[in-house]
Design a protein around this motif. Structure first.
Motif, short mmCIF file in Angstrom:
data_model
loop_
_atom_site.label_atom_id
_atom_site.label_comp_id
_atom_site.label_asym_id
_atom_site.label_seq_id
_atom_site.Cartn_x
_atom_site.Cartn_y
_atom_site.Cartn_z
N LEU A 87 36.83 93.59 5.66
CA LEU A 87 36.76 93.92 4.23
C LEU A 87 37.70 93.00 3.47
CD1 LEU A 87 36.95 97.83 4.49
CD2 LEU A 87 34.91 96.37 4.47
N TRP A 88 37.12 92.33 2.49
CA TRP A 88 37.92 91.42 1.68
C TRP A 88 37.88 91.84 0.22
CZ3 TRP A 88 34.51 88.34 5.09
CH2 TRP A 88 35.19 87.77 6.16
N ALA B 29 24.27 102.83 1.01
CA ALA B 29 25.52 102.41 0.38
C ALA B 29 26.40 101.60 1.31
CB ALA B 29 26.29 103.62 -0.16
N ASP C 38 32.25 84.52 0.15
CA ASP C 38 32.24 84.47 -1.31
C ASP C 38 30.90 84.02 -1.86
OD1 ASP C 38 32.55 81.96 -0.35
OD2 ASP C 38 33.88 81.27 -1.95
N GLU C 39 29.99 83.60 -0.97
CA GLU C 39 28.66 83.19 -1.42
C GLU C 39 27.54 84.12 -0.99
OE1 GLU C 39 27.92 79.29 0.05
OE2 GLU C 39 29.25 78.31 -1.39
N GLN D 216 33.12 94.84 10.52
CA GLN D 216 32.94 94.03 9.31
C GLN D 216 34.28 93.98 8.57
OE1 GLN D 216 30.19 92.33 7.70
NE2 GLN D 216 32.03 91.64 6.60
N LYS E 145 29.52 105.74 -8.72
CA LYS E 145 28.40 106.08 -7.86
C LYS E 145 27.38 106.88 -8.66
CE LYS E 145 31.08 108.13 -4.88
NZ LYS E 145 31.57 108.83 -3.69
N LYS F 81 26.07 75.63 -5.87
CA LYS F 81 27.38 76.09 -5.39
C LYS F 81 28.46 75.86 -6.44
CE LYS F 81 26.82 75.59 -0.36
NZ LYS F 81 27.72 76.55 0.26
N LYS G 123 35.20 79.82 -7.55
CA LYS G 123 35.95 80.11 -6.33
C LYS G 123 36.92 81.25 -6.60
CE LYS G 123 34.26 77.33 -3.35
NZ LYS G 123 33.48 77.93 -2.26
N ARG G 124 36.99 82.18 -5.69
CA ARG G 124 37.86 83.34 -5.89
C ARG G 124 38.86 83.46 -4.74
NH1 ARG G 124 33.70 88.17 -6.92
NH2 ARG G 124 32.72 87.25 -5.10
N ASP H 117 35.54 97.66 8.36
CA ASP H 117 34.56 98.72 8.61
C ASP H 117 34.15 98.64 10.06
OD1 ASP H 117 34.44 99.92 6.13
OD2 ASP H 117 32.54 99.02 5.54
N TYR I 286 38.03 90.05 -3.58
CA TYR I 286 37.80 88.73 -4.21
C TYR I 286 38.47 88.77 -5.58
CZ TYR I 286 34.40 88.10 -0.49
OH TYR I 286 33.79 87.98 0.74
N LYS J 240 29.30 78.67 -8.87
CA LYS J 240 29.98 79.88 -8.39
C LYS J 240 31.47 79.64 -8.38
CE LYS J 240 29.31 84.01 -6.30
NZ LYS J 240 30.29 84.75 -7.06
N GLU K 143 27.18 98.02 1.68
CA GLU K 143 27.06 96.66 1.13
C GLU K 143 28.40 95.94 1.26
OE1 GLU K 143 23.98 95.97 -2.25
OE2 GLU K 143 25.41 97.46 -2.95
N HIS K 144 28.30 94.67 1.58
CA HIS K 144 29.52 93.86 1.71
C HIS K 144 29.29 92.47 1.14
CE1 HIS K 144 29.92 96.79 5.07
NE2 HIS K 144 31.18 96.80 4.68
N MET K 145 30.34 91.92 0.53
CA MET K 145 30.37 90.48 0.26
C MET K 145 30.91 89.86 1.54
SD MET K 145 29.23 89.81 -2.80
CE MET K 145 29.68 88.06 -2.79
N GLY L 91 35.08 93.67 -2.21
CA GLY L 91 33.80 93.08 -1.80
C GLY L 91 33.09 94.01 -0.84
N PHE L 92 33.17 95.32 -1.11
CA PHE L 92 32.56 96.31 -0.21
C PHE L 92 32.30 97.57 -1.01
CE2 PHE L 92 37.13 95.83 0.27
CZ PHE L 92 37.61 97.08 -0.09
N SER L 93 31.23 98.29 -0.62
CA SER L 93 30.83 99.49 -1.35
C SER L 93 31.56 100.72 -0.82
CB SER L 93 29.32 99.70 -1.22
OG SER L 93 28.97 99.75 0.15
N LYS L 94 31.59 101.74 -1.69
CA LYS L 94 32.11 103.04 -1.26
C LYS L 94 30.98 103.82 -0.61
CE LYS L 94 34.93 103.27 -5.45
NZ LYS L 94 34.98 103.91 -6.79
N ALA L 95 31.33 104.88 0.10
CA ALA L 95 30.29 105.76 0.66
C ALA L 95 29.97 106.83 -0.35
CB ALA L 95 30.80 106.41 1.94
N ILE M 134 40.49 85.16 -1.80
CA ILE M 134 40.01 86.15 -0.82
C ILE M 134 41.19 86.72 -0.06
CG2 ILE M 134 38.54 86.50 1.19
CD1 ILE M 134 36.84 84.14 0.22
#
Lengths: 116, 338
Positions: A103-104, B128, B135-136, A101, B81, A9, A14-15, A23, A106, A12, B130-132, A111-115, A17
């Protein structure tokens, strides 16, 4: 003596948030949902099976199921209270949702993907 | 000249343009009547259009409904993408058909491999999502749907039947992922009931990998979810000679895109060094899709003959020929046979 978990730990960084959106996974048989702004949130895109179905080009052959990911981005600084109010409004609006979900970002990075 | 086909040509980047020119030379010499419409795709588009897949390209493919694509590269770990995945998503190219057949002149340890892989191309971990989630912790949703699973199984059985195949196995990990892979397997079994003339069964993915490297001749057709399909189709390509000879087709109900599955080898760009065979055999698949069997067979026969002679082959198969010299040798061979 630190445990292995503590050692791992510590590597890693710290970031910072920040909450920037939600979502929502919505179940509907009525096709692609349409949303007005809800509280502090605005719908940015909707995807089905990972493919963007709103806005923009949608293949007429696209297979869609009754489960939509709807990305709502905050239009101002928000906290959990705004998310709770948003979920309440969505439920009262008759939307049946399976999951939410947060969305944050960092350190400012999503911290999330696009479609697609 | 027969019916004219209008095909979108996507040369891609790196060695893609020189490969596609070589392939075009061969296909045009086969007697088939194709009007090629060139469109941009890949890393070179980023500066010009700000995307790997411009709208203009999408519109052209939507119009022509068939495309031949050269290699492209997807940046790792950046926000861009993948052009390949975007194409599959936008046109709902749900079936990735990847034949793995021994090429006679390439010496391999097996006497016979002729496997037809049907990889579901749009779902699974490629949705597609995916999420953080902290932070871990990173999370990727594996999305498997009944209609999506049913559709690829139905496609596979129909394609197999049309091509005289006898046996289809569903590859899965339903013993662990009981809901997702379980749903995929249930849909396969439902479709299989409608095709009693084709032998069907299932195999767990890890066992399938071991069986493939020990005794690949036992397999005929495989139906796979996206992630296992991604991995096992490359494994099968490795069994028969590597990605340099591996064709691929991405097929949907309204559109088909044929492509090599190897990378764009940017370090060789402009050197006319690389083997264009993977795009060429993808082009042969495309010709068969366009019902141009005679032209497809002509090219295939000439290509095997040139490989067998080994006078005009590229470095990867022990020769010194340039990309275009190899292509010209195939053209000469076709004309000599005529």
């Amino acid at each position: 003596m630190p445990t292995f978990t503590e050692v791992a730990k510590a590597t890693k960084k710290k970031r910072e948030i920040k909450l920037v959106g939600v979502d929502m996974y919505i179940i509907t048989e009525k096709g692609t949902p349409k949303f007005d702004d809800i509280g502090a949130f605005k719908c940015e895109f909707i995807s089905n099976r990972g493919t963007k179905v709103w806005p923009g080009f949608v293949s007429p052959d696209l297979l869609q199921v009754n489960w939509y990911r709807c990305r709502f981005m905050a239009t101002k600084e928000v906290q959990d209270a705004e998310v709770n109010a948003f979920l309440d409004a969505l439920t009262k609006g008759g939307w049946w949702w399976s999951a939410a979900q947060k969305l944050w970002t960092y350190d400012g990075e999503p911290g999330f993907s696009k479609a697609y | 000249m027969g019916t004219q086909h209008v095909v979108t040509m996507l040369p891609g980047e790196g060695t893609g343009p020189e490969i596609c020119e070589a392939v075009r030379l061969v296909i045009d010499a086969s007697g088939v009547n194709i009007k090629w419409e060139y469109e941009d795709i890949g890393l070179d588009c980023l500066e010009k259009y700000g995307t790997l897949l411009p709208d203009k390209t999408i519109q052209n493919i939507a119009k022509n409904k068939v495309a031949l694509k050269g290699p492209t590269t997807t940046p790792i770990g950046t926000g861009h993408k993948s052009a390949n995945v975007t194409l599959r998503k936008v046109f709902d190219l749900y079936a990735n058909v990847r034949p793995a057949k021994l090429i006679p002149v390439l010496k391999r340890p097996w006497d016979k491999i002729d496997i037809l892989n049907f990889r579901e191309n749009t779902e699974d971990c490629y949705a597609a999502i995916e999420h953080m989630v902290s932070d871990e912790v990173a999370q990727c949703l594996k999305v498997i749907t009944w209609p999506g699973s049913y559709r690829i199984a139905d496609f596979a059985f129909k394609w197999a039947k049309a091509n005289g195949r006898k046996k289809i196995y569903c590859v899965h990990k339903a013993n662990i992922m009981k809901m997702t892979d379980g749903l995929f397997l249930d849909a396969f079994r439902e479709v299989a009931k409608q095709h009693p003339d084709i032998e069907s069964g299932d195999i767990i993915v890890d066992n399938c990998c071991m069986q493939l490297v020990r005794n690949p001749a036992q397999f005929d057709c495989l139906v796979l979810p996206n992630l296992y399909g991604d991995i096992l189709t490359d494994l099968c390509a490795g069994l028969v000679g590597g990605l340099g000879f591996a064709p691929g087709a991405n097929v949907g109900d309204g559109c088909a895109i044929f492509e090599a599955v190897h990378g764009s080898a940017p370090k060789y760009a402009g050197m006319k060094k690389v083997n264009p065979s993977a795009v060429l055999v993808s082009g042969i698949m495309m010709l068969r899709w366009l019902k141009e069997e005679a032209a497809a067979a002509r090219i295939e026969k000439a290509m095997f003959a040139v490989l067998d002679e080994r006078k005009h082959v590229t470095y990867d198969v022990g020769g010194t020929a340039k990309t275009d010299e190899y292509a010209q040798a195939i053209v000469d061979k076709m004309h000599a046979k005529a």
